[in-house]
Design a protein around this motif. Structure first.
Motif, short mmCIF file in Angstrom:
data_model
loop_
_atom_site.label_atom_id
_atom_site.label_comp_id
_atom_site.label_asym_id
_atom_site.label_seq_id
_atom_site.Cartn_x
_atom_site.Cartn_y
_atom_site.Cartn_z
N CYS A 15 46.03 72.55 42.16
CA CYS A 15 44.66 72.05 42.09
C CYS A 15 44.07 71.78 43.48
CB CYS A 15 44.61 70.78 41.26
SG CYS A 15 45.52 70.85 39.71
N GLU A 16 44.83 71.04 44.28
CA GLU A 16 44.28 70.59 45.56
C GLU A 16 44.29 71.69 46.62
OE1 GLU A 16 45.49 65.98 45.85
OE2 GLU A 16 47.01 67.29 44.95
N MET A 59 36.17 66.38 47.96
CA MET A 59 36.32 67.50 47.03
C MET A 59 35.68 68.74 47.66
SD MET A 59 34.88 67.96 43.13
CE MET A 59 36.10 66.91 42.34
N ARG A 111 33.25 79.04 48.80
CA ARG A 111 34.36 79.54 48.00
C ARG A 111 34.92 80.82 48.61
NH1 ARG A 111 31.94 79.91 43.62
NH2 ARG A 111 31.86 82.09 43.04
N HIS A 131 40.70 72.60 45.57
CA HIS A 131 39.72 71.52 45.40
C HIS A 131 39.83 70.44 46.47
CE1 HIS A 131 38.23 73.10 41.63
NE2 HIS A 131 39.48 73.26 41.22
N THR A 145 33.77 74.33 45.60
CA THR A 145 34.09 75.67 45.10
C THR A 145 32.95 76.26 44.28
OG1 THR A 145 35.20 74.69 43.19
CG2 THR A 145 36.58 75.28 45.07
#
Length: 440
Positions: free
Chosen positions: A127-128, A156, A165, A131, A159
């Motif tokens: 995830c990180e 955060m 992104r 994000h 994205t």
């Protein structure tokens, strides 16, 4: 959103610095805060639910989808297989599960002092990795009363913004000066890299775009994502070309920046033919300009004159590579400035149904000029065609019967690029013409 074929795909521009610097900044942003680990997101009341939540802005089962379907979840495990071990042995880097050059893209390769108690490197690209470190926003982002902008301010990563992104994705899927899959690594057995932002965004999605998403983050536009991604990738290539450390290895330029199939082809084939976009003769190794080729098509409905100028400057760069390093750097910097000056215009452009035919017409015109003699460009065309066809469906420009025909012809186009060793420009061009003929 409707997606089919090989895979399916509020813009804020980073207006300062080079693409390589921006990619480095993207990685720096991901690494700015402590990473708490995938386990911190996997609770059944967070993102680890078995089924989507009914009254939630997000599905809440993103962890389950990532773990079961997303290759990012298995990226670290790839380093334990025989192929990876063989690559590492040939490179002399020891165990690939311990080598930074491998972990940078096959895991959440955060520094040891930035790892939380539940963090595990074996979780892969978690995830990180995309994000950003969650130490400041983990609790806040679960609160419906906290705005998305507030979470971004706490670290955060955005994205939802195509430019940012693309910069983050390309740091691994194309490479930067600090994260390069070099020709040496590919020579040891690493697969060739290929990336397109819209397509790869939808390869294994763990979220849905709907009213709630649009309300929080702005309207999604897949064709614009494709367009922006091509521009960022083109900038990334040009930045690497002029980088004295990353773009050159001794007396040779970094060969991963060049078209693989210009050299890796059957010696007895006698298949050389001219490409207007390069202006080069036979026997000349040429840069992999696939993203520059595609950025011209991006510009077709935006600025036709700029597209012509981009072609001229791309040809000048190809010619400069046969002259000297200095001439190459000068041409690359000029072209890079041109792309940078156009990217904001592209990002702000509303790619609607009225623009799609101009893109397909530009792509088909290049086919007739022989521009897809290079496999890498044809590969990018197929992914671009998919984004356009999906947009036809989403915008209601085709009925169910026409959509079925388009899907079949898109599949036929993909079939022609399925095996790069059996690549046929003629078959590809025929399939592309058939797809265009079926378009509204």
């Amino acid at each position: 959103m409707k997606r089919f074929g090989l895979a399916l795909l509020a813009v804020v521009l980073l207006g300062m610095g080079t693409a390589a610097d921006a990619a480095a900044s993207a990685v720096a942003a991901i690494e700015a805060h402590r990473h708490l680990g995938v386990a911190s997101c996997a609770n059944s009341v967070c993102h680890g639910a078995s089924q989507p939540f009914r009254d939630s802005n997000v599905q809440q089962n993103e962890f389950a989808i990532w773990q079961e379907f997303d290759p990012h979840a298995r990226a670290y495990q790839t380093l334990t297989n025989k192929a990876s071990q063989d690559i590492a042995r040939k490179l002399g880097i020891g165990d690939p599960t311990q080598a930074k050059v491998c972990l940078d893209c096959h895991a959440d390769s955060i520094a040891a002092d930035k790892r939380g108690e539940r963090f595990q490197i074996s979780d892969g690209v978690g995830c990180e990795s995309c994000h950003g470190g969650a130490e400041l926003w983990l609790n806040a982002h679960a609160d419906k009363d906290v705005a998305h902008a507030d979470n971004l301010a706490k670290g955060m990563y955005p994205t939802d913004r195509p430019v940012e992104r693309a910069q983050l994705c390309l740091s691994c899927h194309m490479g930067t000066k600090d994260r390069m899959i070099t020709h040496r690594i590919m020579g040891a057995g690493h697969p060739r890299l290929s990336f397109e932002l819209d397509t790869f965004t939808w390869l294994h999605p763990h979220y849905k775009i709907g009213e709630a998403w649009n309300r929080r983050k702005g309207e999604w536009n897949g064709v614009r994502d494709w367009a922006v991604g091509q521009g960022v990738a083109a900038e990334n290539l040009l930045d690497l070309v002029v980088d004295e450390r990353a773009g050159w290895q001794g007396i040779f330029p970094e060969l991963v920046l060049f078209d693989c199939h210009a050299c890796h082809r059957v010696m007895s084939g006698k298949q050389w033919g001219p490409r207007q976009g390069t202006g080069l003769g036979p026997g000349v190794v040429r840069l992999n300009d696939a993203n520059l080729v595609m950025f011209r098509h991006v510009l077709a409905p935006v600025d036709a004159d700029a597209a012509k100028s981009l072609l001229e400057q791309t040809r000048a760069l190809h010619k400069a590579t046969t002259q000297s390093r200095e001439a190459t750097f000068t041409a690359a910097r000029r072209l890079r400035a041109t792309v940078d000056g156009l990217l904001a215009k592209v990002a702000a452009f509303n790619y609607g149904p009225e623009n799609l035919d101009a893109i397909l017409a530009s792509i088909e015109a290049d086919a007739k000029r022989g521009e897809y003699r290079d496999y890498a460009s044809a590969e990018q065309v197929a992914m671009a065609a998919q984004s356009v066809v999906v947009a036809f469906e989403n915008d209601g420009k085709v009925d169910a019967d026409r959509a079925a025909v388009l899907r079949a012809r898109l599949d036929a186009l993909y079939e022609t690029i399925k095996n790069e060793d059996a690549w046929s420009q003629q078959r590809f061009n025929t399939a592309l013409s058939a797809l265009r003929a079926a378009a509204p």
